[in-house]
Design a protein around this motif. Structure first.
Motif, PDB file in Angstrom:
ATOM      1  N   GLN A 157       0.792  -1.227   0.000  1.00  0.00           N
ATOM      2  CA  GLN A 157       0.000   0.000   0.000  1.00  0.00           C
ATOM      3  C   GLN A 157       0.830   1.285   0.000  1.00  0.00           C
ATOM      4  OE1 GLN A 157      -2.260   2.219   3.209  1.00  0.00           O
ATOM      5  NE2 GLN A 157      -3.878   0.860   2.484  1.00  0.00           N
ATOM      6  N   HIS A 172       0.784   3.794  -3.199  1.00  0.00           N
ATOM      7  CA  HIS A 172       0.262   5.144  -3.044  1.00  0.00           C
ATOM      8  C   HIS A 172       1.316   6.197  -3.372  1.00  0.00           C
ATOM      9  CE1 HIS A 172      -3.377   4.117  -0.222  1.00  0.00           C
ATOM     10  NE2 HIS A 172      -3.320   3.350  -1.292  1.00  0.00           N
ATOM     11  N   ARG A 197       0.873   8.890  -6.275  1.00  0.00           N
ATOM     12  CA  ARG A 197       0.892  10.316  -5.940  1.00  0.00           C
ATOM     13  C   ARG A 197       1.915  11.063  -6.794  1.00  0.00           C
ATOM     14  NH1 ARG A 197       2.082   9.836  -0.979  1.00  0.00           N
ATOM     15  NH2 ARG A 197       4.308  10.250  -1.161  1.00  0.00           N
ATOM     16  N   TRP A 228      -6.351   6.590   0.667  1.00  0.00           N
ATOM     17  CA  TRP A 228      -5.700   7.364  -0.397  1.00  0.00           C
ATOM     18  C   TRP A 228      -5.617   8.834  -0.015  1.00  0.00           C
ATOM     19  CZ3 TRP A 228      -3.281   5.695  -4.841  1.00  0.00           C
ATOM     20  CH2 TRP A 228      -3.426   4.336  -5.149  1.00  0.00           C
ATOM     21  N   HIS A 272      -2.819   9.709   2.173  1.00  0.00           N
ATOM     22  CA  HIS A 272      -1.533   9.744   1.474  1.00  0.00           C
ATOM     23  C   HIS A 272      -1.483  10.841   0.414  1.00  0.00           C
ATOM     24  CE1 HIS A 272      -0.979   5.445   2.961  1.00  0.00           C
ATOM     25  NE2 HIS A 272       0.068   6.089   3.400  1.00  0.00           N
ATOM     26  N   ASP A 307      -6.679  -1.554  -7.035  1.00  0.00           N
ATOM     27  CA  ASP A 307      -6.259  -1.556  -5.637  1.00  0.00           C
ATOM     28  C   ASP A 307      -6.544  -2.875  -4.933  1.00  0.00           C
ATOM     29  OD1 ASP A 307      -5.353  -0.813  -3.178  1.00  0.00           O
ATOM     30  OD2 ASP A 307      -6.780   0.818  -2.871  1.00  0.00           O
TER      31      ASP A 307
END
Length: 225
Positions: free
Chosen positions: A117, A121, A125, A150, A153, A189
């Motif tokens: 994860q 992420h 990003r 999400w 982050h 995801d």
């Protein structure tokens, strides 16, 4: 020459035959993938009885050995994941991949322990550069927690759901609803999504697609391969 042992720990049951080929395609030939499952010693009925999510629990979705889908509490499965981490280290693993994109606390380990994860992420990003991204999760019950994760982050998301364990047609149909959107790209995801599903989602949505299973395997291969 002996290969370096890499452990893959699924929160479901091992072996994840639906995942093996995609992972190994990104691993260097010097690395050997050995799989462990948190639910290896349980039946589906025992998972439903003993690991059912309580109100407010993180909801995880994974696969049993027979290919069926199970849903369970992220909190309740943690001791079983820790037991497999300990076992993998005893058996000589040089690194461990947790084969789940859920949110995990820091767990006891001696060798590198890779959680998909935060890696997933961070890459998303960086690539999004402030734009919204589309995210596909397996279950409708995971939509709100995905928005929270999400968002925490720093990524604005548009979340849809389709289970990788229900077949490629549902993934394709849901991805098609994103065609014409202003999303930067699509993130699948769940570690259950395959490269074939990635390709189908890309074609149906018209968006570029980021897949966690191949991403994390590539990073581990770069580290140890």
């Amino acid at each position: 020459m002996a290969r370096t042992r890499i452990a893959g720990i699924t929160v479901g049951q091992a072996p994840r035959t639906d995942m093996t080929a995609d992972l190994e395609s990104r691993l260097a030939p010097t690395l050997e993938l050995v799989q462990y499952g948190a639910l290896d010693d349980l039946t589906a009925s025992e998972v439903e009885r003993d690991l059912a999510p309580e109100p407010g629990d993180e909801v995880l979705v994974s696969r049993m050995r027979d290919g069926s889908q199970v849903t369970f509490s992220g909190t309740k499965v943690l001791p079983l994941v820790q037991a497999r981490i300990d076992q993998a280290e005893r058996e000589g693993a040089r690194a461990i991949i947790v084969l789940c994109t859920g949110s995990f606390p820091e767990m006891r380990h001696e060798v590198p322990l890779v959680y998909p994860q935060p890696l997933f992420h961070a890459v998303a990003r960086t690539l999004a550069s402030g734009r919204r991204v589309a995210v596909m999760v397996p279950e409708p019950s995971q939509v709100e927690q995905a928005k929270t994760w999400w968002g925490d982050h720093g990524v604005e998301v548009d979340v849809v759901s389709a289970s990788p364990y229900a077949g490629i047609d549902g993934v394709r149909k849901t991805a098609a609803t994103l065609r014409g959107s202003s999303d930067a790209f699509l993130c699948l995801d769940c570690m259950g999504f395959t490269t074939q599903m990635r390709d189908a989602a890309r074609e149906a949505s018209g968006l570029d697609v980021l897949l966690p299973r191949t991403l994390v395997a590539s990073v581990v291969s770069e580290l140890l391969g």
